[in-house]
Design an enzyme around this catalytic site. Sequence first.
Site, short mmCIF file in Angstrom:
data_model
loop_
_atom_site.label_atom_id
_atom_site.label_comp_id
_atom_site.label_asym_id
_atom_site.label_seq_id
_atom_site.Cartn_x
_atom_site.Cartn_y
_atom_site.Cartn_z
CD1 TRP A 28 0.05 -1.50 3.09
CD2 TRP A 28 0.68 0.64 3.25
NE1 TRP A 28 0.91 -1.40 4.16
CE2 TRP A 28 1.30 -0.08 4.30
CE3 TRP A 28 0.93 2.01 3.16
CZ2 TRP A 28 2.16 0.50 5.22
CZ3 TRP A 28 1.79 2.60 4.09
CH2 TRP A 28 2.38 1.84 5.11
CG ASN A 29 5.12 1.29 0.79
OD1 ASN A 29 4.77 0.51 -0.10
ND2 ASN A 29 6.35 1.34 1.23
CE LYS A 79 -2.91 -9.70 -1.75
NZ LYS A 79 -3.39 -8.37 -1.29
CB ALA A 137 -1.92 -3.32 -0.50
N GLY A 159 6.67 -6.18 0.03
CA GLY A 159 5.96 -6.00 1.30
C GLY A 159 6.89 -6.31 2.45
CB SER A 160 6.18 -7.15 5.96
OG SER A 160 5.36 -8.29 5.79
CD GLU A 205 11.61 -3.53 -2.38
OE1 GLU A 205 12.10 -3.47 -1.23
OE2 GLU A 205 10.76 -2.76 -2.80
CG LEU A 206 11.32 -9.09 1.38
CD1 LEU A 206 11.92 -10.33 2.02
CD2 LEU A 206 9.82 -9.27 1.16
CB CYS A 239 11.44 -0.71 1.87
SG CYS A 239 11.24 -0.38 0.13
CD GLU A 293 10.86 -1.63 7.15
OE1 GLU A 293 10.19 -2.66 7.32
OE2 GLU A 293 11.17 -1.21 6.03
P1 ADP Z 1 2.78 -4.29 5.30
O1 ADP Z 1 3.19 -4.65 6.69
O2 ADP Z 1 3.63 -3.30 4.66
O3 ADP Z 1 1.31 -4.09 5.12
P2 ADP Z 1 2.51 -6.89 4.19
O4 ADP Z 1 3.63 -7.78 3.88
O5 ADP Z 1 1.56 -7.30 5.27
O6 ADP Z 1 3.17 -5.51 4.45
O7 ADP Z 1 1.64 -6.60 2.92
C1 ADP Z 1 2.17 -6.50 1.62
C2 ADP Z 1 1.28 -7.27 0.69
O8 ADP Z 1 1.29 -8.63 1.11
C3 ADP Z 1 -0.18 -6.82 0.68
O9 ADP Z 1 -0.70 -6.92 -0.63
C4 ADP Z 1 -0.83 -7.85 1.57
O10 ADP Z 1 -2.20 -8.05 1.27
C5 ADP Z 1 -0.04 -9.08 1.23
N1 ADP Z 1 -0.10 -10.15 2.23
C6 ADP Z 1 -0.06 -10.04 3.58
N2 ADP Z 1 -0.16 -11.26 4.16
C7 ADP Z 1 -0.26 -12.16 3.16
C8 ADP Z 1 -0.40 -13.59 3.09
N3 ADP Z 1 -0.44 -14.34 4.18
N4 ADP Z 1 -0.49 -14.16 1.87
C9 ADP Z 1 -0.44 -13.41 0.75
N5 ADP Z 1 -0.31 -12.08 0.75
C10 ADP Z 1 -0.22 -11.45 1.92
#
Ligand code: ADP
Length: 475
Positions: free
Chosen positions: A144-145, A168, A170, A222-223, A244-245, A278, A379
Amino acid sequence: MYINGAWVDAQSGETFEVTNPANGEVIGHMPAGGAPDAEAAVEAAHQAFKTWSNTTAYQRADLLYRAWQLMTERAGDLAQLMTTEQGKPLRASRNEVNYGADFLRWYAEEAKRVAGEWLPSSRADQRFLVLKQPVGVVAAITPWNYPISMLTRKMGPALAAGCTLVLKAAEATPLCAKAIFEIFHDAGFPPGVVNLVTALDPKPIGEVFTSDPRVAKLTFTGSTAVGSMLAGQAAGNLKRVSVELGGHAPFIVFPDADPVHAAKGAAALKFLNSGQACISPNRLYVHTSGADAFIATLTERVGKVKAGNGMSEGVGVGPLVNEAAVAKVARQVDDARDKGAAIPVGGSRLSDGDFAAGHFYAPTLVTGVTDDMVIYREETFGPVAPVIVYDDVDSVLDQANDTHYGLAAYVYTQNINTAFRAFEGLRFGIVGINDVNPTSASAPFGGMGDSGLGREGGHEGIAEYLEVKLGGFSI
Ligand code: ADP
């Protein structure tokens, strides 16, 4: 959702609300997709791959150029939508739209530069031919960022390479994703080439993406926790993976640098996207010789950063994404304060008046940060600048490298030898030398260690979507 060239609801009929993080207003509803929707999208991409992968690079480039043009024409509306949905100041949204669009233009050009090789053999009657082919159906998960540029950074190279994809978005920013897919639809991409799935619960979608045999590659931003979990699932099924984390960027001011100039750079960089990046600096190391000037300038600059709704003129820091993000920042700052840090600016939530319905934390400067504080390792993803004063120039690179992350690092120095030593010695994928914006569609972006696998952007970015095939020819 956008599946096989059509706008569709979730098969369950369920939807979820999308809200404005600055004031909590509901700004839209999107389909709450599940595994059956993801499977339908994968099937569409799988069918479309047969023809899309056989188009010429020139045809793919023309469509990407068309998408770039439409994105440029719609930049104003996209920026407004982004600020409303994600919260960043309008000017920052405009910058992101331009940055995001550039991935389409750059990869439209790069599509035509995918070349193979003709290699000699030690056998006189043998020749080797190396061919690059698209990997197949790509499953993409985006954060989402940066709700637009993180999509185009994957879509540009994947489509240029000849892959089809299912993305998919966010759950906090599906409207921006929808706007981007409208552009791809209007640009004339054939049905099934690009597909969008939205969901409130991402888990079942992630399971389809990492287990469905029709998916060849997972690309995720994402994370670190979610990325490593998904990479593990995907690896079990031998899918290609790029992730990319997170990051924990050091920002080092050497004794020969101008500390005032460095502080201005740090202030500009730290508060981008409210610190929700990030590559945001998370540890500002300043040498004792320049510490007073650096901290004085930073104090003044941070004190002037105005928090508020990103639609308002003069706002430099918008809301954080949600309450959990505010709580995380507050926990880190409180921990630093408890362990002896000073907080000359900010240091609290903003919750009065106009801030009441949003998710705000004050632009904050923390000094006297030590390695036992949570903020030194975890972070932050918030508008907090943590300063560490150091004395020993010889060990500062070791201190900077003392993290499991390895995405971005920044260095301020006027000495060429120091610059080279830092560039070579820092264990990070991206190093800004007197430069706070080392990113571009033309340059490889990505991290080492817990910051991920693979690169996005540049020549490296398209290689992630290509298989290498060797032909041995006896003549
Ligand atoms: P943040 O902490 O920055 O929100 P996330 O890693 O939770 O980072 O989210 C980044 C992306 O990963 C989003 O699109 C989120 O919907 C997706 N996501 C989070 N959890 C899962 C999961 N268990 N399986 C698939 N996608 C996921």
